[in-house]
Design a protein around this motif. Sequence first.
Motif, PDB file in Angstrom:
ATOM      1  N   LYS A 105      29.108  40.017 -11.660  1.00 13.19           N
ATOM      2  CA  LYS A 105      30.291  39.214 -11.363  1.00 13.19           C
ATOM      3  C   LYS A 105      30.825  39.638 -10.003  1.00 13.19           C
ATOM      4  N   THR A 106      31.620  38.773  -9.390  1.00 16.29           N
ATOM      5  CA  THR A 106      32.043  38.970  -8.001  1.00 16.29           C
ATOM      6  C   THR A 106      32.656  40.333  -7.733  1.00 16.29           C
ATOM      7  N   TYR A 107      33.610  40.750  -8.529  1.00 14.94           N
ATOM      8  CA  TYR A 107      34.302  42.021  -8.242  1.00 14.94           C
ATOM      9  C   TYR A 107      33.865  43.148  -9.167  1.00 14.94           C
ATOM     10  N   GLU A 108      32.734  42.984  -9.818  1.00 21.17           N
ATOM     11  CA  GLU A 108      32.185  44.003 -10.689  1.00 21.17           C
ATOM     12  C   GLU A 108      31.403  45.008  -9.833  1.00 21.17           C
ATOM     13  N   PRO A 109      31.456  46.290 -10.179  1.00 16.97           N
ATOM     14  CA  PRO A 109      30.668  47.267  -9.408  1.00 16.97           C
ATOM     15  C   PRO A 109      29.181  46.926  -9.450  1.00 16.97           C
ATOM     16  N   ASN A 110      28.520  47.103  -8.331  1.00 17.00           N
ATOM     17  CA  ASN A 110      27.106  46.789  -8.228  1.00 17.00           C
ATOM     18  C   ASN A 110      26.375  48.040  -7.749  1.00 17.00           C
ATOM     19  N   PRO A 111      25.554  48.640  -8.593  1.00 17.90           N
ATOM     20  CA  PRO A 111      24.879  49.890  -8.221  1.00 17.90           C
ATOM     21  C   PRO A 111      23.768  49.708  -7.186  1.00 17.90           C
ATOM     22  N   ASN A 112      23.458  48.490  -6.812  1.00 11.14           N
ATOM     23  CA  ASN A 112      22.381  48.242  -5.855  1.00 11.14           C
ATOM     24  C   ASN A 112      22.789  48.486  -4.403  1.00 11.14           C
ATOM     25  N   PHE A 113      24.088  48.690  -4.156  1.00 13.31           N
ATOM     26  CA  PHE A 113      24.565  48.900  -2.796  1.00 13.31           C
ATOM     27  C   PHE A 113      25.294  50.240  -2.705  1.00 13.31           C
ATOM     28  N   LYS A 114      25.247  50.852  -1.522  1.00 17.37           N
ATOM     29  CA  LYS A 114      25.883  52.162  -1.336  1.00 17.37           C
ATOM     30  C   LYS A 114      27.379  52.125  -1.610  1.00 17.37           C
ATOM     31  N   ASP A 115      28.046  51.019  -1.214  1.00 15.98           N
ATOM     32  CA  ASP A 115      29.500  50.945  -1.422  1.00 15.98           C
ATOM     33  C   ASP A 115      29.875  50.457  -2.823  1.00 15.98           C
TER      34      ASP A 115
END
Length: 197
Positions: free
Chosen positions: A47-57
């Motif tokens: 989802k748009t504002y859900e944390p995404n572990p695929n990116f450093k930030d």
Amino acid sequence: MGTITEMNSLKVFAAIIFLSVFASCSRDYSKPGREYMPNMYRVASYKTYEPNPNFKDSLGARPVIEGTVPRGYFVYEAQNTPEAYEASLKRKEFPSRYREISEKDFEEGKRQYTIYCAVCHGEKGDGNGILVEKEKFAGVPSYASASRPGLTPVSIYHVITYGKGVMGSHAAQVLPDDRWKVVHYVLHLREELDKNN
């Protein structure tokens, strides 16, 4: 009529079909049952504002890449300065994308001109709009070549975008794509005025 064995086979077959359909339909929508090609129905996306572990930030919402332009949007990078207006007078050509327009786009340019421009510039582009006739404004120029010899498509676009003299910007009223349609219509009016003079 069929034999009893054939009728019993038909009943058994119908029962199997009924049970298969009934068993495949789940009333609990969080448990869909068996699926063929499940990735087509439920995409494993964030989802748009859900944390995404695929990116450093860890941000799910990615920042827009610098220089990104929405599809179909024209970027006019000139500033609202006298120098930019003078530069627009030297650009005699339409941007390649707007050189030719359809009859429908031409009619849209006419419609928008009638709504936003004709009150001052007049239906014919002669500078005799209703506000000029009622003496609300004075000195609105005609589009004729004799009155405005240096007019170019880009200079018209610039004036619609930023305004000039007592004319304010119409950027909030006329979308960038539609401004080029209005430019085509203004140049058509110019041709008509030049023919009649």
